[in-house]
Design an enzyme around this catalytic site. Sequence first.
Site, short mmCIF file in Angstrom:
data_model
loop_
_atom_site.label_atom_id
_atom_site.label_comp_id
_atom_site.label_asym_id
_atom_site.label_seq_id
_atom_site.Cartn_x
_atom_site.Cartn_y
_atom_site.Cartn_z
N THR A 533 -36.77 13.79 -80.19
CA THR A 533 -37.81 12.92 -79.64
C THR A 533 -39.15 13.36 -80.24
OG1 THR A 533 -36.60 12.59 -77.58
CG2 THR A 533 -38.94 12.12 -77.53
N PHE A 535 -43.24 13.11 -80.06
CA PHE A 535 -44.29 12.94 -79.05
C PHE A 535 -45.64 12.80 -79.74
CE2 PHE A 535 -42.04 14.30 -75.14
CZ PHE A 535 -40.88 14.82 -75.70
#
Length: 637
Positions: A533, A535
């Site tokens: 992921t 960010f």
Amino acid sequence: MIVILKQGITPQEKDKVRDFLTEKGFIVKEIVGQQDTILGAVGKVSIDPRTVELLPGVSSVVPISKPYKLASRELKKEDTIVHVGKVSIGGNRVAVIAGPCAVENYDQIMTIAESVRESGAVMLRGGAFKPRTSPYAFQGLGEEGLKLLKKAGDAFDMPITSEVVSPSDVKMMAEYVDMFQIGARNMQNFELLKEVGKTGMPVLLKRGLAATIEEWLMAAEYLMASGTDQVVLCERGIRTYEKATRNTLDCSAIPVVQKLTHLPVIGDPSHATGIRDMVAPMSLAIVASGASGIIVEVHNHPENALSDGPQSLYPSQFRKLVHDIQALCPVVGKSLERVPRKTVIAEQAGKEEKKNEQSVTAAFQGVRGAYSELAVRRAFDESVGVLPCHTFTDAFDAVSSGNAKYAVLPIENTLGGTIYDNLDLLAMHPELTVVGEVQVRIQHDLIVLPGTQLEDIKKVYSHPQGLKQCRTFLEKELPDAEQVAFFDTAGAAEFVAKTKDKSIAAIAGAPAAEYYGLESLRNGIESDASNYTRFYILSREENAGIYRSQAPLDKASISFSVSDESGSLMNVLHLIADKGVNMTKLESRPIPGKPWEYLFFVELQLPDRGTFDTLCEEMKEKTVTFRVLGLYASAIE
Ligand code: PEP
Ligand code: MN
């Protein structure tokens, strides 16, 4: 005239140009723009521009065609942001100034100040010297009123503004107010303008009762020529033949003025209409017209107000108005100016921060131990405190209001794709900038109470994505266990810890196990190991420089919209391709309030700055809206 300096001018050459102009009798102001550095030279004298053009370091000299010079957009292309204490007025912000027409007594001003602050006002207004039509009407409390206004401003952490009516009061008032207000009746009181301008302090300049836009800008020029560059213009309605309202709000003046001057312009719906019911709709019209804020009269008991009661909003009406303005802001590409209250920051920044007395905080969505917290730790060292937020919106609000200096929010997952909620929120927060990105590998563990065996487990809790991503493990090792969806992975671990039930397990990251005193029974149970992921690290524009990544800036994020005609998106993308710039991401999102129109998000590998700046200029010409979301160093795992 505008003296455009050469890129490579030496400081000595610049001083010589400045001295030359000053000796000739000009007032000289240096303006550093995105493209050029210029010297603005204004004054009563006139000289042959060629004598300046010949000076070493001067690129060219351009005359200013307007009678107002320092206030003119010709002189300064970028918007001026006026700073009043912690409040910024101008650019993409909408600042709400509120308070009574006049300060009447301690209780009145304290009550109103508390309620307008609570509802979203960032500055407090209140007259102490009232220029009334009738000499028999309430004239204000004078210096005593200023003392009370300042007390209220200090108590609720708001800078204050109040009208100055006499040059002889300027020195005394400067001790109390953060921004002078020049009233409509005094817009052309040139002695007053000169005296106020000399203080160098911020000034709110109301448009005169029957002033043309040019006369109004000339009044601003008086202030600027006398020594302040912090002028906010205020449209407050003009005299026309119409009697249905107190004045006629000239909304069209707002976009006109913004074209002519770099100074911010706000609107006063209270004096423009004189009628309470008209104040809210006209406030929205002012914001929709592109203004940088409103100044509005609010009273706790308007029926007993000593002045302008009929146009003063009840506190509840004001609260609703701020909500409506907030909803309108994204439609016009603005955001509500919010300034955290000193006392509130400490309360809201979370117990963690208070305990450690950390001054820098990063907000994230989720509970302690979440992958997002891991992302915060990847981005910052331990001296940075964390502020866990319930929702993405809360995390955006925390960084926007200043309760957190940063927010670290997921933008994309390699398996799940883009996290649209965060792109949409970013679009609604033009005051925020992407200052960095971090990447976190999502490694799921099977988390249990200490001592639990695999065969004890009857139920497995996790976010649906977590359960899905560990399907192979669950099918093979826990085929009979019930899978229960939870709102987030770390939250599931917290739940296991709270229930103290050995028949349940959670799927979450290892930090969650550690944080809640649990054990990782199996590590890395995700089916696909390449689960990452990414960010964004967000910060308010003015704090952007504080985040220092060691790595060089090599990425840019941009958003833009294009007109609804064939080839318009292609034309923009061609510009990127033609420069040989690598586009790494392209997304489109619907624009709230504009059905069937789309905002495009692009990520680029940052070419050299010159190429990027030219690309931006070219893209601006081919787009309807254009925003650089941030330049930052790309994440490496
Ligand atoms: C005021 O703001 O209190 C006021 C008197 O406004 P204006 O000067 O616009 O009439
Ligand atoms: Mn008033």
